[in-house]
Design a protein around this motif. Structure first.
Motif, PDB file in Angstrom:
ATOM      1  N   LYS A 130      46.184   5.081  19.954  1.00 57.80           N
ATOM      2  CA  LYS A 130      44.887   4.597  20.679  1.00 57.80           C
ATOM      3  C   LYS A 130      44.111   5.987  20.716  1.00 57.80           C
ATOM      4  N   LEU A 131      42.990   5.685  20.179  1.00 59.70           N
ATOM      5  CA  LEU A 131      41.885   6.709  20.347  1.00 59.70           C
ATOM      6  C   LEU A 131      40.898   6.488  21.650  1.00 59.70           C
ATOM      7  N   GLU A 132      40.747   7.758  22.006  1.00 59.27           N
ATOM      8  CA  GLU A 132      39.724   7.677  23.308  1.00 59.27           C
ATOM      9  C   GLU A 132      38.560   8.869  22.789  1.00 59.27           C
ATOM     10  N   LYS A 133      37.409   8.485  23.026  1.00 60.82           N
ATOM     11  CA  LYS A 133      36.375   9.353  22.717  1.00 60.82           C
ATOM     12  C   LYS A 133      36.413  10.658  23.902  1.00 60.82           C
ATOM     13  N   VAL A 134      36.276  11.886  23.478  1.00 58.17           N
ATOM     14  CA  VAL A 134      36.476  12.951  24.522  1.00 58.17           C
ATOM     15  C   VAL A 134      35.114  12.960  25.388  1.00 58.17           C
ATOM     16  N   SER A 135      34.090  12.593  24.816  1.00 64.39           N
ATOM     17  CA  SER A 135      33.024  12.528  25.671  1.00 64.39           C
ATOM     18  C   SER A 135      32.160  11.325  25.597  1.00 64.39           C
ATOM     19  N   GLU A 136      31.367  10.891  26.534  1.00 64.10           N
ATOM     20  CA  GLU A 136      30.752   9.640  26.373  1.00 64.10           C
ATOM     21  C   GLU A 136      29.200   9.813  25.742  1.00 64.10           C
ATOM     22  N   HIS A 137      28.951  11.175  26.103  1.00 64.79           N
ATOM     23  CA  HIS A 137      27.271  11.418  25.451  1.00 64.79           C
ATOM     24  C   HIS A 137      27.596  12.283  24.224  1.00 64.79           C
ATOM     25  N   GLU A 138      26.712  11.746  23.542  1.00 62.95           N
ATOM     26  CA  GLU A 138      26.497  12.382  22.053  1.00 62.95           C
ATOM     27  C   GLU A 138      25.457  13.120  22.063  1.00 62.95           C
ATOM     28  N   PHE A 140      22.780  15.660  19.980  1.00 62.71           N
ATOM     29  CA  PHE A 140      21.932  15.429  18.916  1.00 62.71           C
ATOM     30  C   PHE A 140      22.159  16.203  17.865  1.00 62.71           C
ATOM     31  N   ASN A 141      22.508  17.385  18.116  1.00 63.57           N
ATOM     32  CA  ASN A 141      22.669  18.616  16.939  1.00 63.57           C
ATOM     33  C   ASN A 141      24.383  18.676  16.795  1.00 63.57           C
ATOM     34  N   SER A 142      25.015  17.792  17.059  1.00 61.34           N
ATOM     35  CA  SER A 142      26.555  17.804  16.562  1.00 61.34           C
ATOM     36  C   SER A 142      26.705  17.487  15.308  1.00 61.34           C
ATOM     37  N   ASP A 143      27.859  18.133  14.702  1.00 57.88           N
ATOM     38  CA  ASP A 143      28.200  17.649  13.589  1.00 57.88           C
ATOM     39  C   ASP A 143      29.373  16.865  13.285  1.00 57.88           C
ATOM     40  N   GLY A 144      30.085  16.314  14.501  1.00 59.13           N
ATOM     41  CA  GLY A 144      31.206  15.764  14.437  1.00 59.13           C
ATOM     42  C   GLY A 144      31.422  15.116  15.814  1.00 59.13           C
ATOM     43  N   PHE A 145      32.432  14.378  15.787  1.00 62.28           N
ATOM     44  CA  PHE A 145      33.209  13.725  16.991  1.00 62.28           C
ATOM     45  C   PHE A 145      34.449  14.268  17.601  1.00 62.28           C
ATOM     46  N   SER A 146      34.775  14.089  18.630  1.00 68.62           N
ATOM     47  CA  SER A 146      36.338  14.479  19.274  1.00 68.62           C
ATOM     48  C   SER A 146      36.926  13.157  19.888  1.00 68.62           C
ATOM     49  N   PHE A 147      38.174  12.933  19.318  1.00 73.19           N
ATOM     50  CA  PHE A 147      38.958  11.873  19.884  1.00 73.19           C
ATOM     51  C   PHE A 147      40.136  12.218  20.579  1.00 73.19           C
ATOM     52  N   THR A 148      40.737  12.003  21.659  1.00 69.11           N
ATOM     53  CA  THR A 148      42.019  12.204  21.847  1.00 69.11           C
ATOM     54  C   THR A 148      42.940  10.964  21.406  1.00 69.11           C
ATOM     55  N   VAL A 149      44.022  11.485  20.597  1.00 66.17           N
ATOM     56  CA  VAL A 149      44.888  10.291  20.221  1.00 66.17           C
ATOM     57  C   VAL A 149      46.123  10.071  21.077  1.00 66.17           C
ATOM     58  N   ASN A 150      46.442   8.775  21.616  1.00 67.63           N
ATOM     59  CA  ASN A 150      47.411   8.624  22.540  1.00 67.63           C
ATOM     60  C   ASN A 150      48.659   7.852  21.658  1.00 67.63           C
ATOM     61  N   HIS A 151      49.789   8.018  21.904  1.00 63.71           N
ATOM     62  CA  HIS A 151      50.854   7.580  21.109  1.00 63.71           C
ATOM     63  C   HIS A 151      51.351   6.323  22.300  1.00 63.71           C
ATOM     64  N   ILE A 152      51.507   5.023  21.734  1.00 65.13           N
ATOM     65  CA  ILE A 152      51.850   4.179  22.946  1.00 65.13           C
ATOM     66  C   ILE A 152      53.127   3.328  22.339  1.00 65.13           C
ATOM     67  N   GLU A 153      54.288   3.296  22.702  1.00 68.41           N
ATOM     68  CA  GLU A 153      55.296   2.507  22.191  1.00 68.41           C
ATOM     69  C   GLU A 153      55.818   1.464  23.470  1.00 68.41           C
ATOM     70  N   ASN A 154      55.729   0.117  23.228  1.00 73.81           N
ATOM     71  CA  ASN A 154      55.896  -0.830  24.175  1.00 73.81           C
ATOM     72  C   ASN A 154      55.145  -1.045  25.195  1.00 73.81           C
ATOM     73  N   ASP A 155      53.910  -0.441  24.889  1.00 73.12           N
ATOM     74  CA  ASP A 155      52.953  -0.547  26.140  1.00 73.12           C
ATOM     75  C   ASP A 155      53.176   0.574  27.005  1.00 73.12           C
ATOM     76  N   ILE A 156      53.829   1.644  26.651  1.00 70.88           N
ATOM     77  CA  ILE A 156      54.393   2.780  27.459  1.00 70.88           C
ATOM     78  C   ILE A 156      53.839   3.916  26.851  1.00 70.88           C
ATOM     79  N   PRO A 157      53.003   4.884  27.333  1.00 75.82           N
ATOM     80  CA  PRO A 157      52.401   6.043  26.697  1.00 75.82           C
ATOM     81  C   PRO A 157      53.590   6.980  26.497  1.00 75.82           C
ATOM     82  N   VAL A 158      53.614   7.618  25.050  1.00 76.40           N
ATOM     83  CA  VAL A 158      54.693   8.472  24.921  1.00 76.40           C
ATOM     84  C   VAL A 158      54.054  10.063  25.018  1.00 76.40           C
ATOM     85  N   LYS A 159      54.663  10.777  25.996  1.00 73.41           N
ATOM     86  CA  LYS A 159      54.011  12.041  26.152  1.00 73.41           C
ATOM     87  C   LYS A 159      54.679  13.032  25.395  1.00 73.41           C
TER      88      LYS A 159
END
Length: 161
Positions: A130-138, A140-159
């Protein structure tokens, strides 16, 4: 005196043998991981250099590969893998910055492309990330996006991934 010298040399060879065997085995593992990684990443023939290494973290062996070109038209691609999973992937090309403009993609389109890339790199994790955006605000002069990637197994987050 010759017997003592012979014993000392034998002892030295005995203690050095496991080190060379270990290095050879690590090299074989590195090559095996490289072969499996290359099946899932873009073509590496455009690069003329490769640096690779292995390192341990939390009792697991990670393998890191960095392809690049030298000269005026610089390109690079880096991959880190552990247990058949590609944990880090990045690529860079000077071409990306030669033609700046306002044709940015939206965050949702970037997220869709990120999902496609992640599942191409790690098909065994399809539907488990599951990807989540790091920041809700974009910015203007940014050249990319940052996402946090979460691993989920059977609806349980894998840490710890």
């Amino acid at each position: 005196m010759k017997k003592l010298l012979s014993v000392i040399i034998c002892i030295i060879f005995l203690f050095n043998a496991p080190v060379s065997f270990s290095a050879e085995k690590d090299s074989e593992n590195l090559e095996a991981v490289l072969a499996r990684v290359k099946e899932r990443i873009p073509d590496t023939n455009i690069y003329n250099k490769l640096d690779s290494r292995s390192f341990s973290r939390n009792g697991e062996t990670f393998y890191s590969f960095n392809w690049y070109t030298d000269g005026d038209d610089y390109k690079s691609m880096s991959v880190t893998a552990v247990n058949e999973i590609i944990t880090e992937f990045s690529s860079y090309s000077d071409d990306e910055f030669k033609n700046p403009g306002f044709d940015r993609i939206e965050a949702t389109e970037a997220m869709e492309k990120a999902y496609g890339l992640i599942y191409k790199l790690n098909p065994s994790l399809t539907g488990k990330l599951k990807l989540e955006k790091v920041s809700e605000h974009e910015v203007f002069n940014s050249d990319g996006f940052s996402f946090t990637v979460n691993h989920i197994e059977n609806d349980i987050p894998v840490k710890g991934d």
